[in-house]
Design a protein around this motif. Structure first.
Motif, PDB file in Angstrom:
ATOM      1  N   PHE A  27       0.789  -1.229   0.000  1.00 43.51           N
ATOM      2  CA  PHE A  27       0.000   0.000   0.000  1.00 43.51           C
ATOM      3  C   PHE A  27       0.824   1.283   0.000  1.00 43.51           C
ATOM      4  O   PHE A  27       0.244   2.368   0.088  1.00 43.51           O
ATOM      5  CB  PHE A  27      -0.908   0.045   1.245  1.00 43.51           C
ATOM      6  N   GLU A  28       2.143   1.208  -0.087  1.00 44.43           N
ATOM      7  CA  GLU A  28       2.965   2.392   0.182  1.00 44.43           C
ATOM      8  C   GLU A  28       2.635   3.599  -0.692  1.00 44.43           C
ATOM      9  O   GLU A  28       2.740   4.729  -0.241  1.00 44.43           O
ATOM     10  CB  GLU A  28       4.449   2.030   0.175  1.00 44.43           C
ATOM     11  N   ASP A  29       2.217   3.391  -1.932  1.00 46.04           N
ATOM     12  CA  ASP A  29       1.888   4.513  -2.809  1.00 46.04           C
ATOM     13  C   ASP A  29       0.384   4.660  -3.053  1.00 46.04           C
ATOM     14  O   ASP A  29      -0.033   5.431  -3.915  1.00 46.04           O
ATOM     15  CB  ASP A  29       2.615   4.367  -4.144  1.00 46.04           C
ATOM     16  N   ASP A  30      -0.418   3.914  -2.301  1.00 46.06           N
ATOM     17  CA  ASP A  30      -1.872   3.981  -2.427  1.00 46.06           C
ATOM     18  C   ASP A  30      -2.446   4.850  -1.323  1.00 46.06           C
ATOM     19  O   ASP A  30      -1.899   4.923  -0.219  1.00 46.06           O
ATOM     20  CB  ASP A  30      -2.484   2.582  -2.304  1.00 46.06           C
ATOM     21  N   LEU A  31      -3.579   5.455  -1.601  1.00 43.06           N
ATOM     22  CA  LEU A  31      -4.283   6.231  -0.586  1.00 43.06           C
ATOM     23  C   LEU A  31      -4.895   5.273   0.426  1.00 43.06           C
ATOM     24  O   LEU A  31      -5.613   4.339   0.056  1.00 43.06           O
ATOM     25  CB  LEU A  31      -5.374   7.082  -1.232  1.00 43.06           C
ATOM     26  N   ILE A  32      -4.575   5.490   1.703  1.00 44.45           N
ATOM     27  CA  ILE A  32      -5.175   4.711   2.780  1.00 44.45           C
ATOM     28  C   ILE A  32      -5.758   5.669   3.810  1.00 44.45           C
ATOM     29  O   ILE A  32      -5.350   6.818   3.900  1.00 44.45           O
ATOM     30  CB  ILE A  32      -4.175   3.740   3.442  1.00 44.45           C
ATOM     31  N   VAL A  33      -6.714   5.159   4.576  1.00 43.61           N
ATOM     32  CA  VAL A  33      -7.319   5.925   5.659  1.00 43.61           C
ATOM     33  C   VAL A  33      -6.975   5.233   6.974  1.00 43.61           C
ATOM     34  O   VAL A  33      -7.129   4.013   7.099  1.00 43.61           O
ATOM     35  CB  VAL A  33      -8.849   6.044   5.482  1.00 43.61           C
ATOM     36  N   ALA A  34      -6.498   6.020   7.929  1.00 42.06           N
ATOM     37  CA  ALA A  34      -6.148   5.523   9.259  1.00 42.06           C
ATOM     38  C   ALA A  34      -7.182   6.012  10.261  1.00 42.06           C
ATOM     39  O   ALA A  34      -7.514   7.194  10.284  1.00 42.06           O
ATOM     40  CB  ALA A  34      -4.749   6.000   9.651  1.00 42.06           C
ATOM     41  N   VAL A  35      -7.679   5.107  11.081  1.00 44.25           N
ATOM     42  CA  VAL A  35      -8.743   5.407  12.029  1.00 44.25           C
ATOM     43  C   VAL A  35      -8.221   5.239  13.449  1.00 44.25           C
ATOM     44  O   VAL A  35      -7.499   4.282  13.735  1.00 44.25           O
ATOM     45  CB  VAL A  35      -9.944   4.456  11.811  1.00 44.25           C
ATOM     46  N   GLY A  36      -8.612   6.156  14.330  1.00 43.97           N
ATOM     47  CA  GLY A  36      -8.276   5.999  15.737  1.00 43.97           C
ATOM     48  C   GLY A  36      -7.994   7.315  16.417  1.00 43.97           C
ATOM     49  O   GLY A  36      -7.913   8.362  15.780  1.00 43.97           O
ATOM     50  N   LYS A  37      -7.851   7.230  17.725  1.00 35.84           N
ATOM     51  CA  LYS A  37      -7.578   8.434  18.515  1.00 35.84           C
ATOM     52  C   LYS A  37      -6.138   8.873  18.311  1.00 35.84           C
ATOM     53  O   LYS A  37      -5.302   8.106  17.849  1.00 35.84           O
ATOM     54  CB  LYS A  37      -7.874   8.168  19.987  1.00 35.84           C
ATOM     55  N   VAL A  76     -13.486  17.817  15.736  1.00 33.63           N
ATOM     56  CA  VAL A  76     -12.665  16.623  15.561  1.00 33.63           C
ATOM     57  C   VAL A  76     -11.735  16.864  14.396  1.00 33.63           C
ATOM     58  O   VAL A  76     -12.123  17.421  13.391  1.00 33.63           O
ATOM     59  CB  VAL A  76     -13.538  15.375  15.288  1.00 33.63           C
ATOM     60  N   GLY A  77     -10.502  16.441  14.537  1.00 35.84           N
ATOM     61  CA  GLY A  77      -9.577  16.497  13.418  1.00 35.84           C
ATOM     62  C   GLY A  77      -8.453  17.473  13.620  1.00 35.84           C
ATOM     63  O   GLY A  77      -8.548  18.397  14.405  1.00 35.84           O
ATOM     64  N   GLN A  78      -7.391  17.200  12.883  1.00 37.83           N
ATOM     65  CA  GLN A  78      -6.214  18.057  12.946  1.00 37.83           C
ATOM     66  C   GLN A  78      -5.811  18.484  11.545  1.00 37.83           C
ATOM     67  O   GLN A  78      -4.651  18.506  11.210  1.00 37.83           O
ATOM     68  CB  GLN A  78      -5.046  17.306  13.602  1.00 37.83           C
ATOM     69  N   THR A  79      -6.763  18.828  10.703  1.00 37.03           N
ATOM     70  CA  THR A  79      -6.439  19.146   9.318  1.00 37.03           C
ATOM     71  C   THR A  79      -5.553  20.374   9.189  1.00 37.03           C
ATOM     72  O   THR A  79      -4.920  20.565   8.170  1.00 37.03           O
ATOM     73  CB  THR A  79      -7.714  19.353   8.481  1.00 37.03           C
ATOM     74  N   ASP A  80      -5.491  21.213  10.238  1.00 37.60           N
ATOM     75  CA  ASP A  80      -4.650  22.398  10.177  1.00 37.60           C
ATOM     76  C   ASP A  80      -3.344  22.233  10.948  1.00 37.60           C
ATOM     77  O   ASP A  80      -2.557  23.160  11.037  1.00 37.60           O
ATOM     78  CB  ASP A  80      -5.397  23.610  10.751  1.00 37.60           C
ATOM     79  N   VAL A 103      -7.576   0.438  11.099  1.00 39.55           N
ATOM     80  CA  VAL A 103      -7.990   0.913  12.416  1.00 39.55           C
ATOM     81  C   VAL A 103      -6.782   0.708  13.329  1.00 39.55           C
ATOM     82  O   VAL A 103      -6.389  -0.414  13.620  1.00 39.55           O
ATOM     83  CB  VAL A 103      -9.233   0.178  12.935  1.00 39.55           C
ATOM     84  N   VAL A 104      -6.184   1.820  13.736  1.00 39.37           N
ATOM     85  CA  VAL A 104      -4.951   1.821  14.522  1.00 39.37           C
ATOM     86  C   VAL A 104      -5.255   1.765  16.013  1.00 39.37           C
ATOM     87  O   VAL A 104      -4.562   1.103  16.782  1.00 39.37           O
ATOM     88  CB  VAL A 104      -4.118   3.079  14.174  1.00 39.37           C
ATOM     89  N   SER A 105      -6.291   2.479  16.424  1.00 39.37           N
ATOM     90  CA  SER A 105      -6.696   2.510  17.830  1.00 39.37           C
ATOM     91  C   SER A 105      -8.189   2.805  17.885  1.00 39.37           C
ATOM     92  O   SER A 105      -8.837   2.944  16.848  1.00 39.37           O
ATOM     93  CB  SER A 105      -5.890   3.562  18.604  1.00 39.37           C
ATOM     94  N   ASP A 106      -8.727   2.919  19.088  1.00 42.20           N
ATOM     95  CA  ASP A 106     -10.166   3.139  19.241  1.00 42.20           C
ATOM     96  C   ASP A 106     -10.622   4.404  18.525  1.00 42.20           C
ATOM     97  O   ASP A 106     -10.047   5.471  18.718  1.00 42.20           O
ATOM     98  CB  ASP A 106     -10.525   3.258  20.721  1.00 42.20           C
ATOM     99  N   PRO A 107     -11.671   4.309  17.700  1.00 35.52           N
ATOM    100  CA  PRO A 107     -12.229   5.493  17.056  1.00 35.52           C
ATOM    101  C   PRO A 107     -12.806   6.460  18.084  1.00 35.52           C
ATOM    102  O   PRO A 107     -13.258   6.041  19.155  1.00 35.52           O
ATOM    103  CB  PRO A 107     -13.340   4.928  16.170  1.00 35.52           C
ATOM    104  N   VAL A 108     -12.817   7.734  17.747  1.00 42.47           N
ATOM    105  CA  VAL A 108     -13.325   8.761  18.658  1.00 42.47           C
ATOM    106  C   VAL A 108     -14.788   9.087  18.353  1.00 42.47           C
ATOM    107  O   VAL A 108     -15.629   9.075  19.236  1.00 42.47           O
ATOM    108  CB  VAL A 108     -12.457  10.042  18.574  1.00 42.47           C
ATOM    109  N   ASP A 109     -15.110   9.362  17.108  1.00 36.36           N
ATOM    110  CA  ASP A 109     -16.458   9.763  16.709  1.00 36.36           C
ATOM    111  C   ASP A 109     -17.112   8.587  15.972  1.00 36.36           C
ATOM    112  O   ASP A 109     -17.131   8.527  14.747  1.00 36.36           O
ATOM    113  CB  ASP A 109     -16.371  11.007  15.819  1.00 36.36           C
ATOM    114  N   TRP A 110     -17.649   7.653  16.752  1.00 37.27           N
ATOM    115  CA  TRP A 110     -18.207   6.432  16.172  1.00 37.27           C
ATOM    116  C   TRP A 110     -19.258   6.710  15.106  1.00 37.27           C
ATOM    117  O   TRP A 110     -19.240   6.073  14.054  1.00 37.27           O
ATOM    118  CB  TRP A 110     -18.821   5.553  17.263  1.00 37.27           C
TER     119      TRP A 110
END
Length: 170
Positions: A27-37, A76-80, A103-110
């Protein structure tokens, strides 16, 4: 492998997120989504993934993807954030399909996360488009509950997996 409404389910559960390193070449050059706190996208980028967005960042690109956002009193989020800007290069989120979800860790906004993940999974990685093949989905743990500071056990990633799977199957 599970079957759900004509879709192949690919749920892989590992114990801890460090085994995700073994998937970098895939997946190194593919778009992935990471979920978690915390900063799940930072964790994944430190493993070597090059195009990774947290679910907070990913959802922020899509206006109205979270129908309950106007009613939330928290942000929620750190886009900035400085770290977020360093994590991924510029690319077009609106035309590039998500190739994997981690899913790396527990999601925050289920509520938001369940909605966005159902969108990603049902459309083959491009929310708002036609149905498509489900991208691979990985969980770092599958514990139903865990002990935290509160006297009773708290729901964990296994509960989130069950909720997502049940909703998606309906």
């Amino acid at each position: 492998m599970r079957r759900a409404l004509g879709y192949s389910w690919l749920w892989l559960v590992v114990h801890g997120h460090s085994p995700y390193r073994e998937l970098v070449k895939r997946f190194e050059d593919d778009l992935i989504v990471a979920v978690g706190k915390g900063e799940p996208a930072v964790v994944m980028s430190e493993y070597g993934f090059r195009k990774v967005l947290s679910i907070d960042e990913y959802a922020s690109y899509y206006k109205d993807i979270d129908p309950l956002a106007p009613f939330k009193t928290w942000k929620v989020g750190q886009t900035d954030s400085y770290m977020s800007a360093k994590v991924h290069p510029s690319y077009d989120v609106y035309s590039e399909r998500v190739k994997g979800v981690f899913v790396v860790s527990d999601p925050v906004d289920w509520g938001r996360d369940l909605q966005v993940l159902c969108d990603i999974l049902s459309t083959g990685g491009l929310p708002g488009t036609e149905k498509g093949n489900q991208p691979p989905f990985y969980f770092a743990a599958d514990g139903l509950e865990y002990q935290a500071a509160f006297p009773s056990e708290r729901l964990g990633m296994g509960a989130f997996r069950i909720a997502l799977e049940s909703i998606f199957n309906q």
